[in-house]
Design a protein around this motif. Structure first.
Motif, PDB file in Angstrom:
ATOM      1  N   THR A 362     -13.463  -5.483  14.638  1.00 39.59           N
ATOM      2  CA  THR A 362     -13.292  -6.603  13.718  1.00 39.59           C
ATOM      3  C   THR A 362     -13.474  -7.924  14.453  1.00 39.59           C
ATOM      4  N   LYS A 363     -14.396  -8.732  13.988  1.00 42.05           N
ATOM      5  CA  LYS A 363     -14.630 -10.030  14.622  1.00 42.05           C
ATOM      6  C   LYS A 363     -13.386 -10.907  14.514  1.00 42.05           C
ATOM      7  N   GLY A 364     -12.994 -11.469  15.644  1.00 35.51           N
ATOM      8  CA  GLY A 364     -11.815 -12.326  15.655  1.00 35.51           C
ATOM      9  C   GLY A 364     -10.507 -11.577  15.694  1.00 35.51           C
ATOM     10  N   GLY A 365     -10.575 -10.276  16.000  1.00 39.60           N
ATOM     11  CA  GLY A 365      -9.352  -9.484  16.040  1.00 39.60           C
ATOM     12  C   GLY A 365      -8.984  -8.957  14.660  1.00 39.60           C
ATOM     13  N   PHE A 366      -8.052  -8.020  14.632  1.00 42.86           N
ATOM     14  CA  PHE A 366      -7.666  -7.390  13.375  1.00 42.86           C
ATOM     15  C   PHE A 366      -6.221  -7.677  12.991  1.00 42.86           C
ATOM     16  N   TYR A 367      -5.290  -7.329  13.856  1.00 39.48           N
ATOM     17  CA  TYR A 367      -3.879  -7.401  13.472  1.00 39.48           C
ATOM     18  C   TYR A 367      -3.408  -8.827  13.239  1.00 39.48           C
ATOM     19  N   GLN A 368      -3.951  -9.790  13.985  1.00 37.82           N
ATOM     20  CA  GLN A 368      -3.506 -11.167  13.797  1.00 37.82           C
ATOM     21  C   GLN A 368      -3.877 -11.711  12.415  1.00 37.82           C
ATOM     22  N   LYS A 369      -4.870 -11.099  11.764  1.00 39.35           N
ATOM     23  CA  LYS A 369      -5.246 -11.537  10.426  1.00 39.35           C
ATOM     24  C   LYS A 369      -4.223 -11.110   9.376  1.00 39.35           C
ATOM     25  N   LEU A 370      -3.343 -10.183   9.739  1.00 38.10           N
ATOM     26  CA  LEU A 370      -2.296  -9.740   8.822  1.00 38.10           C
ATOM     27  C   LEU A 370      -1.070 -10.645   8.872  1.00 38.10           C
ATOM     28  N   ALA A 371      -1.023 -11.540   9.850  1.00 37.67           N
ATOM     29  CA  ALA A 371       0.199 -12.312  10.097  1.00 37.67           C
ATOM     30  C   ALA A 371       0.521 -13.308   8.986  1.00 37.67           C
ATOM     31  N   ALA A 372      -0.460 -13.673   8.172  1.00 31.21           N
ATOM     32  CA  ALA A 372      -0.199 -14.563   7.034  1.00 31.21           C
ATOM     33  C   ALA A 372      -0.746 -13.928   5.769  1.00 31.21           C
ATOM     34  N   TYR A 373      -0.071 -14.153   4.657  1.00 27.29           N
ATOM     35  CA  TYR A 373      -0.474 -13.692   3.324  1.00 27.29           C
ATOM     36  C   TYR A 373      -0.331 -12.191   3.112  1.00 27.29           C
ATOM     37  N   GLY A 374       0.434 -11.534   3.969  1.00 27.48           N
ATOM     38  CA  GLY A 374       0.793 -10.156   3.704  1.00 27.48           C
ATOM     39  C   GLY A 374       0.007  -9.113   4.471  1.00 27.48           C
ATOM     40  N   HIS A 375       0.707  -8.017   4.808  1.00 20.92           N
ATOM     41  CA  HIS A 375       0.068  -6.856   5.426  1.00 20.92           C
ATOM     42  C   HIS A 375      -0.457  -5.898   4.360  1.00 20.92           C
ATOM     43  N   VAL A 376      -0.084  -6.126   3.103  1.00 17.17           N
ATOM     44  CA  VAL A 376      -0.518  -5.275   1.988  1.00 17.17           C
ATOM     45  C   VAL A 376      -1.032  -6.162   0.861  1.00 17.17           C
ATOM     46  N   GLY A 377      -1.775  -5.556  -0.054  1.00 19.34           N
ATOM     47  CA  GLY A 377      -2.273  -6.303  -1.206  1.00 19.34           C
ATOM     48  C   GLY A 377      -3.358  -7.300  -0.872  1.00 19.34           C
ATOM     49  N   ARG A 378      -4.050  -7.098   0.250  1.00 16.33           N
ATOM     50  CA  ARG A 378      -5.077  -8.043   0.671  1.00 16.33           C
ATOM     51  C   ARG A 378      -6.433  -7.647   0.100  1.00 16.33           C
ATOM     52  N   MET A 379      -7.054  -8.566  -0.611  1.00 16.80           N
ATOM     53  CA  MET A 379      -8.393  -8.316  -1.127  1.00 16.80           C
ATOM     54  C   MET A 379      -9.446  -9.078  -0.328  1.00 16.80           C
ATOM     55  N   ASP A 380      -8.989  -9.875   0.645  1.00 19.02           N
ATOM     56  CA  ASP A 380      -9.908 -10.609   1.501  1.00 19.02           C
ATOM     57  C   ASP A 380     -10.251  -9.840   2.767  1.00 19.02           C
ATOM     58  N   LEU A 381      -9.528  -8.750   3.021  1.00 19.55           N
ATOM     59  CA  LEU A 381      -9.761  -7.924   4.199  1.00 19.55           C
ATOM     60  C   LEU A 381      -9.974  -6.479   3.769  1.00 19.55           C
ATOM     61  N   GLU A 382     -10.762  -5.749   4.547  1.00 21.84           N
ATOM     62  CA  GLU A 382     -10.953  -4.327   4.257  1.00 21.84           C
ATOM     63  C   GLU A 382      -9.927  -3.528   5.064  1.00 21.84           C
ATOM     64  N   LEU A 383      -8.750  -3.373   4.488  1.00 21.54           N
ATOM     65  CA  LEU A 383      -7.679  -2.641   5.149  1.00 21.54           C
ATOM     66  C   LEU A 383      -7.731  -1.179   4.729  1.00 21.54           C
ATOM     67  N   PRO A 384      -7.689  -0.256   5.676  1.00 14.15           N
ATOM     68  CA  PRO A 384      -7.836   1.164   5.311  1.00 14.15           C
ATOM     69  C   PRO A 384      -6.717   1.675   4.414  1.00 14.15           C
ATOM     70  N   TRP A 385      -5.515   1.094   4.539  1.00 10.95           N
ATOM     71  CA  TRP A 385      -4.406   1.560   3.695  1.00 10.95           C
ATOM     72  C   TRP A 385      -4.434   0.943   2.295  1.00 10.95           C
ATOM     73  N   GLU A 386      -5.407   0.076   2.034  1.00 11.82           N
ATOM     74  CA  GLU A 386      -5.560  -0.489   0.695  1.00 11.82           C
ATOM     75  C   GLU A 386      -6.607   0.264  -0.133  1.00 11.82           C
ATOM     76  N   LYS A 387      -7.219   1.272   0.427  1.00  9.70           N
ATOM     77  CA  LYS A 387      -8.207   2.056  -0.317  1.00  9.70           C
ATOM     78  C   LYS A 387      -7.512   2.946  -1.346  1.00  9.70           C
ATOM     79  N   THR A 388      -8.216   3.238  -2.402  1.00  7.30           N
ATOM     80  CA  THR A 388      -7.699   4.149  -3.435  1.00  7.30           C
ATOM     81  C   THR A 388      -8.562   5.409  -3.506  1.00  7.30           C
ATOM     82  N   ASP A 389      -9.018   5.869  -2.349  1.00  5.30           N
ATOM     83  CA  ASP A 389      -9.910   7.024  -2.272  1.00  5.30           C
ATOM     84  C   ASP A 389      -9.214   8.352  -2.496  1.00  5.30           C
ATOM     85  N   LYS A 390      -7.898   8.356  -2.612  1.00  3.98           N
ATOM     86  CA  LYS A 390      -7.168   9.598  -2.873  1.00  3.98           C
ATOM     87  C   LYS A 390      -6.752   9.717  -4.338  1.00  3.98           C
TER      88      LYS A 390
END
Length: 396
Positions: A362-390
């Motif tokens: 991930t350009k610019g790092g990954f985890y630091q992008k979670l530090a604001a606006y939530g670790h969940v419910g993010r539609m601006d980032l492709e977070l693997p735990w936000e997928k609904t593939d199951k």
């Protein structure tokens, strides 16, 4: 169970001292994992007037300049006032080397199922994941609105729409519910800090926030402020400077903002500042993944998944589900389907989400992008735990 109620959630901008600490901590996690995906690190940060304190335990197999990372984050967030800025603030460090850990020195991509079963967690924790059908991201509407306002407040500063704004800001939104569905915005509060104590005055600030923050943030939403919505902008007056010089910050002190805005339960453990071996971090992501897929599969309109881990075991000792009376199938049946289709074991979660390699990918790092606006419910980032593939397999 209440069906008609009001619920309020809050958010903050990246310049809030607690979020500044979260971002510094996760920037350090990113840097270590970029150098060595199998690195272990636990970092906590505290800030106050003119000072930053870093406490880190890590494996000494990477060359990381902790001080430089902290200064870079402070500059990126936008602090440049004399009382707190990246160039002159004092940074104190307490760095401790972790002993080698053979148990967790594994390549999850090469493990068999039996080997995954043998890798235990080293933390005792109960984590929660939640999802509901109130927003496109399947998170509660109050925290969704609060994040949108906080994000727009920071955009107004960064893009110089309101160039006088300082990095520190807070938002709060109260939503009225009827039959457990959001119907109107009851109240909104925005606390904005500014660099100049003379300009603008309070009346101008309130007008500017209405035009440049509230309206664009909520313009595309189905529910808007109405004539009876109570809107407060800096109700206690102007805030000059803000940030660590006004109130101290600490890693992990905004768990509700990181998750569901108190609408659902959340763990007391900090999410930021920890590598993927920490089940108190990644277990919360796995629980969210499960809950979101339950709602996406239309098994319930609201779903809370609880995972309880104990030291020395690979699997959670209990998996519980609460659907708050909205379930379309029995909760025990949902639990059975989750156990059949989700791997809640430590190494299984790491492998499924590719958590050790995301900072390098991930350009610019990954985890630091979670530090604001939530670790969940993010539609601006492709977070693997936000997928609904199951969702399809959960339908049975």
């Amino acid at each position: 169970m209440k069906k008609d109620f009001m619920f309020t959630s809050e958010s903050v901008t990246p310049g809030h001292p607690d979020k500044l600490c979260d971002r510094i901590s996760d920037a350090i996690v990113d840097r270590l994992l970029q150098q060595d995906p199998y690195a272990r690190v636990i970092t906590e940060c505290a800030v106050s007037t003119g000072i930053v304190f870093l406490a880190a335990r890590f494996e000494p197999n990477a060359n990381v300049d902790f001080t430089n990372i902290a200064r870079k984050v402070i500059a990126e967030v936008g602090y440049d006032r004399p009382d707190f800025n990246s160039k002159t603030c004092s940074i104190l460090t307490s760095l401790e080397e972790l002993p080698p850990d053979k148990i967790h020195n594994f390549d999850e991509k090469k493990l068999s199922d039996a080997q995954i079963e043998e890798i235990p967690v080293k933390n005792q924790v109960t984590v929660f994941g939640f999802a509901c059908n109130q927003t496109p991201a399947l998170i509660p509407l109050p925290i969704w609105f609060a994040h949108k306002l906080a994000r727009q407040l920071d955009i107004a500063r960064r893009d110089k729409i309101l160039p006088y704004l300082a990095p520190d800001g807070k938002t709060q939104v109260g939503v009225e519910y009827k039959n457990r569905q959001p119907t109107r915005i009851h109240s909104m509060t925005i606390i904005a800090s500014q660099n100049n104590e003379k300009q603008p005055n309070l009346d101008q600030l309130r007008h500017d926030i209405q035009e440049a923050v509230i309206q664009p943030a909520l313009n595309d939403e189905a529910i808007h402020p109405d004539e009876n919505t109570r809107i407060f902008v800096n109700p206690d007056g102007l805030v000059i400077g803000g940030g660590p010089s006004l109130h101290s910050g600490l890693t992990g002190r905004k768990n509700a903002i990181d998750t569901y805005g108190e609408y659902s339960k959340h763990s007391g453990a900090a999410l930021s500042g920890k590598d993927p071996i920490r089940i108190d971090r990644i277990g919360a992501y796995a629980a969210r993944y499960a809950a979101k897929n339950v709602v996406a599969a239309n098994l319930a309109d609201e779903c809370e998944v609880q995972l309880s881990y104990t030291i020395g075991l690979s699997r959670p000792v209990s998996v519980e589900v609460e659907t708050f009376g909205t379930g379309k199938v029995d909760e025990q049946e949902i639990i059975a389907r989750l156990k059949d289709n989700f791997d809640f074991r430590l190494a299984g979660i790491i492998r499924h989400f590719n958590l050790r390699f995301l900072p390098s990918l991930t350009k610019g790092g990954f985890y630091q992008k979670l530090a604001a606006y939530g670790h969940v419910g993010r539609m601006d980032l492709e977070l693997p735990w936000e997928k609904t593939d199951k969702a399809e397999v959960l339908k049975g």
